[in-house]
Design a protein around this motif. Structure first.
Motif, PDB file in Angstrom:
ATOM      1  N   ASN A   1       0.824  -1.201   0.000  1.00  0.00           N
ATOM      2  CA  ASN A   1       0.000   0.000   0.000  1.00  0.00           C
ATOM      3  C   ASN A   1       0.862   1.257   0.000  1.00  0.00           C
ATOM      4  O   ASN A   1       0.553   2.236  -0.695  1.00  0.00           O
TER       5      ASN A   1
ATOM      6  N   GLU B   1       0.761   4.092  -2.729  1.00  0.00           N
ATOM      7  CA  GLU B   1       0.468   5.465  -2.298  1.00  0.00           C
ATOM      8  C   GLU B   1       1.519   6.434  -2.822  1.00  0.00           C
ATOM      9  O   GLU B   1       1.198   7.541  -3.277  1.00  0.00           O
TER      10      GLU B   1
ATOM     11  N   ARG C   1      -4.235   3.736  -8.162  1.00  0.00           N
ATOM     12  CA  ARG C   1      -5.446   3.017  -7.747  1.00  0.00           C
ATOM     13  C   ARG C   1      -5.398   1.652  -8.415  1.00  0.00           C
ATOM     14  O   ARG C   1      -5.463   1.531  -9.632  1.00  0.00           O
ATOM     15  N   GLU C   2      -5.238   0.600  -7.610  1.00  0.00           N
ATOM     16  CA  GLU C   2      -4.967  -0.720  -8.167  1.00  0.00           C
ATOM     17  C   GLU C   2      -6.234  -1.538  -8.400  1.00  0.00           C
ATOM     18  O   GLU C   2      -7.269  -1.332  -7.746  1.00  0.00           O
ATOM     19  N   GLU C   3      -6.102  -2.450  -9.340  1.00  0.00           N
ATOM     20  CA  GLU C   3      -7.100  -3.501  -9.558  1.00  0.00           C
ATOM     21  C   GLU C   3      -6.344  -4.818  -9.415  1.00  0.00           C
ATOM     22  O   GLU C   3      -5.395  -5.080 -10.151  1.00  0.00           O
TER      23      GLU C   3
ATOM     24  N   LYS D   1      -8.252   2.208   1.185  1.00  0.00           N
ATOM     25  CA  LYS D   1      -9.596   2.648   0.794  1.00  0.00           C
ATOM     26  C   LYS D   1      -9.608   4.146   0.488  1.00  0.00           C
ATOM     27  O   LYS D   1     -10.180   4.588  -0.513  1.00  0.00           O
TER      28      LYS D   1
ATOM     29  N   ARG E   1      -6.924   5.953  -0.212  1.00  0.00           N
ATOM     30  CA  ARG E   1      -6.000   6.223  -1.320  1.00  0.00           C
ATOM     31  C   ARG E   1      -6.681   6.037  -2.672  1.00  0.00           C
ATOM     32  O   ARG E   1      -6.486   6.849  -3.590  1.00  0.00           O
ATOM     33  N   ARG E   2      -7.496   4.995  -2.794  1.00  0.00           N
ATOM     34  CA  ARG E   2      -8.130   4.714  -4.088  1.00  0.00           C
ATOM     35  C   ARG E   2      -9.133   5.787  -4.485  1.00  0.00           C
ATOM     36  O   ARG E   2      -9.449   5.946  -5.669  1.00  0.00           O
ATOM     37  N   LYS E   3      -9.626   6.527  -3.513  1.00  0.00           N
ATOM     38  CA  LYS E   3     -10.597   7.572  -3.836  1.00  0.00           C
ATOM     39  C   LYS E   3      -9.939   8.782  -4.486  1.00  0.00           C
ATOM     40  O   LYS E   3     -10.586   9.510  -5.254  1.00  0.00           O
ATOM     41  N   THR E   4      -8.667   9.030  -4.174  1.00  0.00           N
ATOM     42  CA  THR E   4      -8.001  10.243  -4.652  1.00  0.00           C
ATOM     43  C   THR E   4      -6.884   9.970  -5.668  1.00  0.00           C
ATOM     44  O   THR E   4      -6.311  10.903  -6.208  1.00  0.00           O
ATOM     45  N   ALA E   5      -6.554   8.694  -5.917  1.00  0.00           N
ATOM     46  CA  ALA E   5      -5.433   8.362  -6.809  1.00  0.00           C
ATOM     47  C   ALA E   5      -5.736   8.774  -8.241  1.00  0.00           C
ATOM     48  O   ALA E   5      -6.874   8.635  -8.719  1.00  0.00           O
TER      49      ALA E   5
ATOM     50  N   LYS F   1      -3.685   4.496 -12.568  1.00  0.00           N
ATOM     51  CA  LYS F   1      -4.246   3.153 -12.443  1.00  0.00           C
ATOM     52  C   LYS F   1      -3.131   2.116 -12.528  1.00  0.00           C
ATOM     53  O   LYS F   1      -2.155   2.308 -13.236  1.00  0.00           O
TER      54      LYS F   1
END
Length: 611
Positions: free
Chosen positions: A219, A223, A228-230, A252, A254-258, A261
């Protein structure tokens, strides 16, 4: 991050931000895993450039000097157990007035390890408590103490494509024997049917902490890259780690603001151990990592004998008095470029590039180089390197390139290389047989190889010393059991008769391999790990037989690692010859790493697990 090269610079940036800003005027104590990460991020020279006074091992036998008031500890583990004992011993024996402890394990994991009710607490409770201990060990409340998280676990082995995590080198995927150990601690009604049912909460406590620590480190890497990972997972342990990363509290937000991809693919290495233990890889670095001795305390680098660059005479039966070289050359752009080529190109192309680099460098230094046509030999490469002997300025300028040249020469001339070719030949025979006979038939072909080295074969002649020894036989067994599902099914679908024959053949193989192991004049590192014995005198027949028998139990589990998959069940395809389609093409294990999978360290249940 727009490129792979940008991404692999993140570990170096982590050292800049978390460690180098704190080492001015300090004595730095560092454990092996963090030292290896720094080794690939610029080495100890970066610490001295940042103002460090000295760099020492993380050991209770070390201490600060009379005029060294500040210490920085960099560790890759939780602040408990041995790590705490070592820090206490060093601080108590010194006169530090300021102590900084940097751990590569995030505070939420420390909180869980301490039995904290909420791993999402924003208070640094565990770190604050440890700061109080540091002040106590320094002899009073006036000492300055700081404990912080430093995500310095990754080693950028390649500038473009490869990061490794030495701190998690002990992690391996779970096997069937691990499921038995997990179920033994669970009520009968709650026992798991298969490894696919294992979640993080079912793992032993220490393994849960290791998984959470790895997820936190991943993470931090994402970061820093603003990604934002898949995530995708192949294998039960990979699914657990991917799930931990997805559920990580900071992930959680981090993925909102990244803004970027990224796709993460987790693969249990047991899905394709043929890529780790096989000899089919035609790559120069793969052979260097296999035949040269590991650098002490490292899992990703090797020792390069530098004696040829000096006037020191080599003496028999004694270690070289010259410090070894290595593969990590982070200061020289020319050496870095050569390393990237060696790492990514075919064996022949890599050797030719090493020759070209040495010739070009010698010409620039106006050294009396003599070119020769034909195949590149180890003697030829060594002769090019020896031209630099006594040339102080040239040695300093091109030391990195010369170390890579010596590593290549010593690998090409290594006495163990013929055994590599013998193993490759036999692996090809096994692959050809897979499509024509049952696993039992293929396995039976190993029996003629199970002979002590230096003994007599069936014809009464002495067997060759460069034939397959116990190390190579074990690797061939791992290779073959990894491909067990690829063999032709037995006539009539198998059944009890086939199973009984397999058990009988395995008992025969166990007895033969036990004899091979006990006849060795010297135990290799692989055999030392498998048997727990340092010398042949310690190794009894009963102990060897027990170790080999337990190893075969693990091999049985290894043959079923892909049973739960609906796709990706095969790691090879047969066409106009036979070629393998490997899940992972990069060799991430050495042969000396195999014992951790086959024969777990005593007292640890289950064996290590990981991605």
């Amino acid at each position: 991050m727009s490129t792979a090269e940008d991404f692999t610079q993140l570990p170096r940036a982590a050292w800049d931000e978390a460690v180098l800003t704190k080492v001015n005027e300090a004595v730095v104590f560092m454990d092996d895993a963090c030292a290896e990460s720094l080794h690939w991020c610029g080495g100890a020279a970066r610490l001295f450039e940042a103002g460090a006074r000295d760099v020492k091992r993380f050991s209770s036998f070390e201490a600060g000097g009379e005029k060294e008031p500040k210490a920085v500890f960099v560790v890759s583990t939780l602040l408990r157990g041995r790590a705490v004992d070592v820090i206490r011993d060093i601080v108590s024996l010194s006169r530090f007035r300021c102590c900084v402890v940097l751990t590569a394990v995030a505070h939420p994991v420390h909180l869980l390890a301490a039995g904290g009710a909420s791993a999402e607490s924003e208070r640094r409770v565990v770190f604050e408590q440890f700061e109080e201990k540091l002040r106590e060990w320094m002899g009073g409340s006036d000492g300055a103490a700081e404990v912080a998280y430093a995500p310095v676990v990754f080693a950028p082995v390649s500038r473009q494509q490869l990061l490794l995590a030495p701190a998690y080198a002990h992690l391996f995927p779970l096997l069937a024997r691990d499921l038995e150990a997990i179920n033994a601690r669970r009520p009968e009604k709650r026992r798991l049917a298969g490894l696919a049912d294992v979640d993080a909460h079912a793992l032993p406590a220490q393994l849960q902490l290791d998984v959470k620590a790895l997820a936190a480190a991943l993470n931090s890497l994402l970061e820093a890259s603003g990604a934002r990972e898949e995530s995708f997972a192949v294998g039960p342990m990979s699914r657990v780690i991917a799930g931990e990363l997805a559920a990580h509290p900071q992930a959680k937000s981090r993925r909102k603001t990244a803004h970027n991809k990224a796709s993460l693919i987790f693969v249990d290495r047991t899905m394709d151990l043929t890529g780790a233990v096989g000899h089919h890889g035609d790559n120069l670095v793969e052979k260097i990592l296999t035949v040269l001795e590991p650098l002490p305390g490292h899992v990703t680098d090797v020792q390069v004998d530098m004696l040829e660059l000096t006037s020191v005479q080599r003496t028999p039966h004694s270690q070289s008095p010259v410090a070894p070289g290595c593969l990590a050359q982070t200061q020289s752009p020319a050496a870095q470029s050569l390393w990237e080529t060696m790492l990514t190109s075919k064996h022949k192309e890599g050797v030719m590039e090493v020759q070209r680099a040495l010739v070009e460098t010698a010409s620039k230094e106006k050294l009396p180089i003599k070119m020769s046509m034909g195949r590149v030999t180890p003697e030829q490469l060594s002769s090019y390197v020896r031209l630099f002997r006594g040339c102080g300025g040239a040695l300093e300028s091109h030391g990195g390139l010369l170390q890579l040249g010596l590593a290549t020469a010593q690998t090409l001339g290594h006495p163990g290389l013929p055994r590599w070719d013998a193993c490759l030949a036999f692996e090809r025979l096994l692959l050809q047989a897979l499509g024509d006979t049952t696993f039992l038939g293929v396995l039976r072909q190993l029996l003629p190889l199970m002979k002590p080295r230096g003994g007599e074969d069936a014809s009464g002649s002495r067997s060759r010393e460069d034939g397959c020894g116990p190390d190579e036989l074990i690797l061939l067994l791992v290779y073959l059991y990894s491909l067990a599902d690829e063999a032709q099914p037995p006539h009539g679908g198998g059944g009890g008769g086939e199973e009984e024959q397999l058990e009988m053949l395995e008992r025969e193989l166990i007895g033969a391999l036990t004899l091979v192991v006990t006849r060795e004049a010297e135990l290799s590192p692989l055999l030392q790990k498998l048997t727990g014995c340092a010398t042949p005198e310690e190794l009894t027949t009963e102990r060897a037989h027990s170790a080999v028998g337990e190893m075969f139990g693990t091999l049985r589990g290894l043959s079923h690692t892909r049973d739960h998959l609906k796709q990706l069940r095969s790691v090879y395809t047969a066409s106009d010859g036979v070629h393998q389609v490997l899940v992972l093409s990069t060799r991430l294990l050495r042969p000396t790493d195999v014992p951790e999978l086959l024969f777990p360290p005593r007292g640890r249940t289950p064996p290590p697990a990981g991605i």
